[in-house]
Design a protein around this motif. Structure first.
Motif, PDB file in Angstrom:
ATOM      1  N   ASN A  21       0.865  -1.181   0.000  1.00  6.24           N
ATOM      2  CA  ASN A  21       0.000   0.000   0.000  1.00  6.24           C
ATOM      3  C   ASN A  21       0.896   1.223   0.000  1.00  6.24           C
ATOM      4  OD1 ASN A  21      -2.475  -1.346   0.138  1.00  6.24           O
ATOM      5  ND2 ASN A  21      -2.294  -1.582   2.339  1.00  6.24           N
ATOM      6  N   GLU A  22       0.557   2.156  -0.843  1.00  5.99           N
ATOM      7  CA  GLU A  22       1.315   3.396  -0.879  1.00  5.99           C
ATOM      8  C   GLU A  22       0.916   4.248   0.321  1.00  5.99           C
ATOM      9  OE1 GLU A  22       3.767   3.925  -2.659  1.00  5.99           O
ATOM     10  OE2 GLU A  22       3.524   2.812  -4.504  1.00  5.99           O
ATOM     11  N   THR A  23       1.900   4.847   0.943  1.00  7.33           N
ATOM     12  CA  THR A  23       1.620   5.703   2.088  1.00  7.33           C
ATOM     13  C   THR A  23       1.009   7.015   1.605  1.00  7.33           C
ATOM     14  OG1 THR A  23       3.865   6.574   1.988  1.00  7.33           O
ATOM     15  CG2 THR A  23       3.476   4.751   3.491  1.00  7.33           C
ATOM     16  N   PRO A  24       0.094   7.584   2.380  1.00  2.29           N
ATOM     17  CA  PRO A  24      -0.511   8.864   1.982  1.00  2.29           C
ATOM     18  C   PRO A  24       0.554   9.948   1.836  1.00  2.29           C
ATOM     19  CG  PRO A  24      -1.684   7.892   3.837  1.00  2.29           C
ATOM     20  CD  PRO A  24      -0.439   7.083   3.632  1.00  2.29           C
ATOM     21  N   MET A  25       0.266  10.926   0.991  1.00  6.99           N
ATOM     22  CA  MET A  25       1.169  12.060   0.784  1.00  6.99           C
ATOM     23  C   MET A  25       0.550  13.303   1.387  1.00  6.99           C
ATOM     24  SD  MET A  25       2.595  12.029  -3.071  1.00  6.99           S
ATOM     25  CE  MET A  25       4.168  11.357  -3.422  1.00  6.99           C
ATOM     26  N   THR A  26       1.373  14.098   2.023  1.00  8.88           N
ATOM     27  CA  THR A  26       0.911  15.390   2.526  1.00  8.88           C
ATOM     28  C   THR A  26       0.810  16.366   1.358  1.00  8.88           C
ATOM     29  OG1 THR A  26       3.130  16.268   2.887  1.00  8.88           O
ATOM     30  CG2 THR A  26       2.127  15.004   4.714  1.00  8.88           C
ATOM     31  N   GLY A  27       0.152  17.479   1.612  1.00  9.39           N
ATOM     32  CA  GLY A  27       0.060  18.517   0.588  1.00  9.39           C
ATOM     33  C   GLY A  27       1.427  19.021   0.168  1.00  9.39           C
ATOM     34  N   ALA A  28       2.320  19.166   1.138  1.00  8.49           N
ATOM     35  CA  ALA A  28       3.678  19.634   0.832  1.00  8.49           C
ATOM     36  C   ALA A  28       4.416  18.625  -0.047  1.00  8.49           C
ATOM     37  CB  ALA A  28       4.458  19.874   2.124  1.00  8.49           C
ATOM     38  N   GLU A  29       4.179  17.341   0.171  1.00  6.94           N
ATOM     39  CA  GLU A  29       4.831  16.322  -0.652  1.00  6.94           C
ATOM     40  C   GLU A  29       4.296  16.338  -2.084  1.00  6.94           C
ATOM     41  OE1 GLU A  29       6.010  12.752   2.401  1.00  6.94           O
ATOM     42  OE2 GLU A  29       3.866  13.061   1.992  1.00  6.94           O
ATOM     43  N   VAL A  30       2.985  16.541  -2.228  1.00  4.10           N
ATOM     44  CA  VAL A  30       2.394  16.627  -3.570  1.00  4.10           C
ATOM     45  C   VAL A  30       2.981  17.829  -4.301  1.00  4.10           C
ATOM     46  CG1 VAL A  30       0.265  16.979  -4.880  1.00  4.10           C
ATOM     47  CG2 VAL A  30       0.268  15.449  -2.900  1.00  4.10           C
ATOM     48  N   ARG A  31       3.046  18.959  -3.616  1.00  2.00           N
ATOM     49  CA  ARG A  31       3.622  20.166  -4.222  1.00  2.00           C
ATOM     50  C   ARG A  31       5.085  19.932  -4.600  1.00  2.00           C
ATOM     51  NH1 ARG A  31       2.279  25.369  -1.423  1.00  2.00           N
ATOM     52  NH2 ARG A  31       0.665  25.334  -2.984  1.00  2.00           N
ATOM     53  N   ALA A  32       5.842  19.254  -3.748  1.00  2.00           N
ATOM     54  CA  ALA A  32       7.256  18.981  -4.030  1.00  2.00           C
ATOM     55  C   ALA A  32       7.403  18.115  -5.277  1.00  2.00           C
ATOM     56  CB  ALA A  32       7.913  18.313  -2.831  1.00  2.00           C
ATOM     57  N   VAL A  33       6.519  17.141  -5.436  1.00  2.00           N
ATOM     58  CA  VAL A  33       6.561  16.290  -6.636  1.00  2.00           C
ATOM     59  C   VAL A  33       6.312  17.141  -7.874  1.00  2.00           C
ATOM     60  CG1 VAL A  33       5.394  14.412  -7.875  1.00  2.00           C
ATOM     61  CG2 VAL A  33       5.915  14.168  -5.440  1.00  2.00           C
ATOM     62  N   ARG A  34       5.279  18.001  -7.807  1.00  2.00           N
ATOM     63  CA  ARG A  34       4.950  18.865  -8.953  1.00  2.00           C
ATOM     64  C   ARG A  34       6.094  19.818  -9.260  1.00  2.00           C
ATOM     65  NH1 ARG A  34       3.200  23.906  -9.411  1.00  2.00           N
ATOM     66  NH2 ARG A  34       2.621  24.134  -7.221  1.00  2.00           N
ATOM     67  N   GLU A  35       6.652  20.435  -8.229  1.00  2.00           N
ATOM     68  CA  GLU A  35       7.733  21.396  -8.444  1.00  2.00           C
ATOM     69  C   GLU A  35       9.009  20.710  -8.926  1.00  2.00           C
ATOM     70  OE1 GLU A  35       7.900  23.542  -4.754  1.00  2.00           O
ATOM     71  OE2 GLU A  35       6.302  24.924  -5.383  1.00  2.00           O
ATOM     72  N   GLN A  36       9.253  19.490  -8.477  1.00  2.00           N
ATOM     73  CA  GLN A  36      10.406  18.716  -8.949  1.00  2.00           C
ATOM     74  C   GLN A  36      10.333  18.528 -10.465  1.00  2.00           C
ATOM     75  OE1 GLN A  36      10.855  14.775  -7.050  1.00  2.00           O
ATOM     76  NE2 GLN A  36      10.603  13.918  -9.082  1.00  2.00           N
ATOM     77  N   GLU A  37       9.113  18.405 -10.968  1.00  2.04           N
ATOM     78  CA  GLU A  37       8.920  18.226 -12.410  1.00  2.04           C
ATOM     79  C   GLU A  37       8.768  19.546 -13.148  1.00  2.04           C
ATOM     80  OE1 GLU A  37       9.385  15.359 -13.816  1.00  2.04           O
ATOM     81  OE2 GLU A  37       9.680  14.469 -11.833  1.00  2.04           O
ATOM     82  N   GLN A  38       8.827  20.647 -12.420  1.00  2.00           N
ATOM     83  CA  GLN A  38       8.736  21.995 -12.982  1.00  2.00           C
ATOM     84  C   GLN A  38       7.457  22.169 -13.810  1.00  2.00           C
ATOM     85  OE1 GLN A  38      12.489  22.421 -15.038  1.00  2.00           O
ATOM     86  NE2 GLN A  38      13.570  22.868 -13.129  1.00  2.00           N
ATOM     87  N   LEU A  39       6.334  21.776 -13.213  1.00  2.00           N
ATOM     88  CA  LEU A  39       5.038  21.873 -13.885  1.00  2.00           C
ATOM     89  C   LEU A  39       4.104  22.788 -13.104  1.00  2.00           C
ATOM     90  CD1 LEU A  39       4.459  18.097 -14.696  1.00  2.00           C
ATOM     91  CD2 LEU A  39       4.994  19.900 -16.344  1.00  2.00           C
ATOM     92  N   SER A  40       3.269  23.494 -13.831  1.00  2.00           N
ATOM     93  CA  SER A  40       2.215  24.274 -13.186  1.00  2.00           C
ATOM     94  C   SER A  40       1.147  23.303 -12.690  1.00  2.00           C
ATOM     95  CB  SER A  40       1.593  25.247 -14.194  1.00  2.00           C
ATOM     96  OG  SER A  40       0.890  24.517 -15.191  1.00  2.00           O
ATOM     97  N   GLN A  41       0.236  23.815 -11.873  1.00  2.00           N
ATOM     98  CA  GLN A  41      -0.861  22.968 -11.415  1.00  2.00           C
ATOM     99  C   GLN A  41      -1.722  22.499 -12.589  1.00  2.00           C
ATOM    100  OE1 GLN A  41      -2.827  25.309  -8.383  1.00  2.00           O
ATOM    101  NE2 GLN A  41      -1.531  24.457  -6.774  1.00  2.00           N
ATOM    102  N   VAL A  42      -1.890  23.368 -13.574  1.00  2.00           N
ATOM    103  CA  VAL A  42      -2.688  23.004 -14.753  1.00  2.00           C
ATOM    104  C   VAL A  42      -2.014  21.860 -15.515  1.00  2.00           C
ATOM    105  CG1 VAL A  42      -3.562  23.815 -16.980  1.00  2.00           C
ATOM    106  CG2 VAL A  42      -3.711  25.294 -14.968  1.00  2.00           C
ATOM    107  N   ALA A  43      -0.731  21.992 -15.795  1.00  2.00           N
ATOM    108  CA  ALA A  43      -0.012  20.955 -16.540  1.00  2.00           C
ATOM    109  C   ALA A  43       0.055  19.647 -15.750  1.00  2.00           C
ATOM    110  CB  ALA A  43       1.394  21.435 -16.882  1.00  2.00           C
ATOM    111  N   PHE A  44       0.315  19.750 -14.457  1.00  2.00           N
ATOM    112  CA  PHE A  44       0.385  18.560 -13.613  1.00  2.00           C
ATOM    113  C   PHE A  44      -0.967  17.848 -13.593  1.00  2.00           C
ATOM    114  CE2 PHE A  44       1.086  16.533  -9.316  1.00  2.00           C
ATOM    115  CZ  PHE A  44       2.164  15.759  -9.696  1.00  2.00           C
TER     116      PHE A  44
END
Length: 85
Positions: A21-44
């Protein structure tokens, strides 16, 4: 029984074993994943088939990703967005 049938994995092969089972992600972790990929919220959101509003709500911690969305987030964190191409 043919060869294809004998190679097919069924639930009885996993008797007594639990699935990961994948462990839940916090909001900060989700944002870090998106920012690591250099994507806007729309693109992500487009990559994950989510609305930008839902991505924003994930990042603010209003909702938590579950099921396939959570699994995709973990895959992207480990292997990068390129794995979805």
């Amino acid at each position: 029984m043919d060869e294809a049938s004998s190679k097919k994995i069924t639930m009885r092969h996993f008797r007594g074993k639990s699935f990961p089972n994948e462990t839940p992600m916090t909001g900060a972790e989700v944002r870090a994943v998106r920012e690591q990929e250099q994507l806007s919220q729309v693109a992500f959101g487009r990559y994950l088939n989510m609305t930008p509003d839902y991505v924003s709500r994930l990042e603010c911690g209003e909702v938590q990703a579950k099921g396939p969305a959570l699994a995709l987030l973990h895959v992207i964190r480990r292997h990068g967005i390129e794995v979805l191409h």
